[in-house]
Design a protein around this motif. Structure first.
Motif, PDB file in Angstrom:
ATOM      1  N   ALA A   1     -19.448  11.643  93.307  1.00  0.00           N
ATOM      2  CA  ALA A   1     -18.664  11.118  92.186  1.00  0.00           C
ATOM      3  C   ALA A   1     -18.503  12.174  91.090  1.00  0.00           C
ATOM      4  N   LEU A   2     -19.522  12.985  90.869  1.00  0.00           N
ATOM      5  CA  LEU A   2     -19.398  14.086  89.902  1.00  0.00           C
ATOM      6  C   LEU A   2     -18.325  15.078  90.345  1.00  0.00           C
ATOM      7  N   LYS A   3     -18.277  15.350  91.633  1.00  0.00           N
ATOM      8  CA  LYS A   3     -17.241  16.244  92.161  1.00  0.00           C
ATOM      9  C   LYS A   3     -15.860  15.634  91.972  1.00  0.00           C
ATOM     10  N   LEU A   4     -15.767  14.327  92.175  1.00  0.00           N
ATOM     11  CA  LEU A   4     -14.494  13.640  91.947  1.00  0.00           C
ATOM     12  C   LEU A   4     -14.106  13.691  90.476  1.00  0.00           C
TER      13      LEU A   4
ATOM     14  N   VAL B   1     -10.258   6.216  91.542  1.00  0.00           N
ATOM     15  CA  VAL B   1      -9.677   7.017  92.621  1.00  0.00           C
ATOM     16  C   VAL B   1      -9.362   6.152  93.836  1.00  0.00           C
ATOM     17  N   THR B   2     -10.229   5.193  94.127  1.00  0.00           N
ATOM     18  CA  THR B   2     -10.018   4.367  95.316  1.00  0.00           C
ATOM     19  C   THR B   2      -8.922   3.313  95.129  1.00  0.00           C
TER      20      THR B   2
ATOM     21  N   CYS C   1      -7.739  13.968  96.752  1.00  0.00           N
ATOM     22  CA  CYS C   1      -9.073  14.370  96.320  1.00  0.00           C
ATOM     23  C   CYS C   1      -9.895  14.872  97.506  1.00  0.00           C
ATOM     24  N   ALA C   2      -9.872  14.134  98.591  1.00  0.00           N
ATOM     25  CA  ALA C   2     -10.640  14.521  99.778  1.00  0.00           C
ATOM     26  C   ALA C   2     -10.174  15.870 100.311  1.00  0.00           C
ATOM     27  N   GLN C   3      -8.883  16.080 100.322  1.00  0.00           N
ATOM     28  CA  GLN C   3      -8.363  17.360 100.791  1.00  0.00           C
ATOM     29  C   GLN C   3      -8.795  18.488  99.861  1.00  0.00           C
ATOM     30  N   SER C   4      -8.716  18.251  98.581  1.00  0.00           N
ATOM     31  CA  SER C   4      -9.105  19.262  97.602  1.00  0.00           C
ATOM     32  C   SER C   4     -10.589  19.615  97.705  1.00  0.00           C
TER      33      SER C   4
ATOM     34  N   ASP D   1     -14.362  14.143 104.009  1.00  0.00           N
ATOM     35  CA  ASP D   1     -13.742  13.025 104.721  1.00  0.00           C
ATOM     36  C   ASP D   1     -13.323  11.987 103.680  1.00  0.00           C
ATOM     37  N   PRO D   2     -12.078  11.522 103.716  1.00  0.00           N
ATOM     38  CA  PRO D   2     -11.650  10.509 102.745  1.00  0.00           C
ATOM     39  C   PRO D   2     -12.540   9.268 102.746  1.00  0.00           C
TER      40      PRO D   2
END
Length: 84
Positions: free
Chosen positions: A10-13, A55-56, A65-68, A72-73
Motif C-alpha cells: 500500500a505504501l508503494k501504491l 485504487v481498487t 499501478c500493477a504495471q508500473s 500482479d494486479p
C-alpha cells in the motif's frame, strides 16, 4: 498476504498515486486529505487502506499501478483483503 506485506504494498501504491498528476487530486478530493496529511500519515493503516480502496475502485487504475510497480494486479486486491 499478511498485513505487514499489505501495508508495504500500500505504501508503494501511495508513492505511485502521489506521482500520478491526474489521480492524486481525485484521491485528495474524495478523502478530504491534503498533501501534508499524506506525508504525516503515510504509515497509518487507515490511510493505507484508503489508498487501496481508492485504487481498487477502477480496474484500469489497478492495472496501471500493477504495471508500473511490476506486480500482479491481484496483489492489490490481496493487500486490501489483508488490511483491517
Amino acid at each position: 498476504m499478511q498485513q505487514d506485506s499489505a501495508e508495504t504494498l500500500a505504501l508503494k501504491l501511495l508513492v505511485w498515486l502521489v506521482g500520478n498528476e491526474e489521480l492524486l487530486p481525485v484521491f485528495l478530493g474524495s478523502t478530504g486529505l491534503g498533501e501534508d496529511d499524506l506525508r504525516n500519515r503515510a504509515g497509518e493503516a487507515e490511510l493505507l487502506t484508503a489508498v487501496l480502496d481508492f485504487v481498487t475502485m477502477n480496474d484500469d487504475w489497478v492495472n496501471e499501478c500493477a504495471q508500473s510497480l511490476a506486480i500482479d494486479p491481484h496483489d492489490v486486491l490481496r493487500a486490501r483483503q489483508a488490511m483491517p
